[in-house]
Design an enzyme around this catalytic site. Structure first.
Site, PDB file in Angstrom:
ATOM      1  N   LYS A  11       0.776  -1.275  -0.230  1.00  0.00           N
ATOM      2  CA  LYS A  11       0.033  -0.041  -0.015  1.00  0.00           C
ATOM      3  C   LYS A  11       1.057   1.120   0.085  1.00  0.00           C
ATOM      4  CE  LYS A  11      -0.639  -0.126   5.144  1.00  0.00           C
ATOM      5  NZ  LYS A  11      -1.443  -0.037   6.226  1.00  0.00           N
ATOM      6  N   ASP A  73      10.369  -3.211  -8.537  1.00  0.00           N
ATOM      7  CA  ASP A  73      10.724  -3.936  -7.632  1.00  0.00           C
ATOM      8  C   ASP A  73      11.970  -3.049  -7.261  1.00  0.00           C
ATOM      9  OD1 ASP A  73      11.178  -6.400  -6.025  1.00  0.00           O
ATOM     10  OD2 ASP A  73      12.984  -6.913  -6.951  1.00  0.00           O
ATOM     11  N   SER A  74      12.002  -2.670  -5.884  1.00  0.00           N
ATOM     12  CA  SER A  74      12.933  -1.927  -5.463  1.00  0.00           C
ATOM     13  C   SER A  74      13.590  -2.222  -4.174  1.00  0.00           C
ATOM     14  CB  SER A  74      12.326  -0.335  -5.103  1.00  0.00           C
ATOM     15  OG  SER A  74      11.065  -0.792  -4.522  1.00  0.00           O
ATOM     16  N   GLY A 155       9.957   0.794   5.329  1.00  0.00           N
ATOM     17  CA  GLY A 155      11.275   0.069   4.728  1.00  0.00           C
ATOM     18  C   GLY A 155      12.490   0.694   5.524  1.00  0.00           C
TER      19      GLY A 155
END
Length: 201
Positions: A11, A73-74, A155
């Site tokens: 999200k 994608d990180s 993150g």
């Protein structure tokens, strides 16, 4: 108006991508908004490969509906750790998406390390149709801090210091981070390529 599905259940990522793409003549929806509950297994060796795997799986579900599909994608790459956590950023400590444990593991590994250089990487793949795919990558360089700072983002944001502003991503309000982030840089490249594609049609 073209419709675009973001092939993600994260999200926070979805919110950032929607905010950054706001203003383009594209109707952006998430998997959840499209009524899809699926986790695509990431089996690639690079961010680009994983983004493509995710985009392709979702595109197969919607190709009859003329949807474009965007996947990203990180993660974080730390120079002194040989690029770790890299593609394993979200599950660095073993449990997918446990930011606290991931940050704790990174801090422990960096305890006596002088070289704090790191970079966030964001790979994006947009499948327009069966014959047209756009792949881009954005990066932002910074320094790994010695402790978490800030309440924003997600993150590794509280550990990632952006030297130009002398702040971590975790200390930045959303709009500020969105203007300089790896995701913004990838989306800027994507926007250019989208415009080139549609102008060439």
């Amino acid at each position: 108006m073209k419709k675009l599905i973001i092939a993600s259940n994260n999200k926070n990522k979805i919110k950032e991508i929607k905010e950054i793409l706001d203003g383009l003549n594209i109707d952006v929806i998430s998997l959840k908004e499209a009524g899809i509950d699926i986790e695509v297994e990431e089996t690639g060796d690079t961010f680009i490969e994983n983004a493509y795997i995710k985009a392709l799986e979702i595109f197969k579900l919607f190709k009859e509906d003329n949807y474009m599909v965007l996947a990203d994608d990180s993660g974080l790459s730390v120079e002194a750790l040989g690029g770790q956590p890299g593609i394993y950023s979200a599950r660095f400590a073993g449990e997918h998406g446990n930011d606290k444990k991931n940050n704790e593991k990174l801090l422990n590994m960096m305890k006596d390390v002088e070289n704090r250089k790191g970079k966030f990487i964001c790979a994006m793949v947009l499948i327009i149709d069966e014959n047209n795919t756009i792949k881009v990558q954005g990066e932002v360089e910074g320094v790994i801090g010695y402790e978490e700072k800030g309440i924003h983002g997600f993150g590794y944001d509280p550990l990632f210091c952006y030297p130009e502003y002398n702040m971590t991503f975790g200390e930045m309000e959303g709009n500020l981070k969105n203007n300089i982030s790896h995701r913004r840089r990838a989306l800027n490249e994507l926007e250019k390529k989208i415009k080139e594609y549609f102008q060439g049609e």
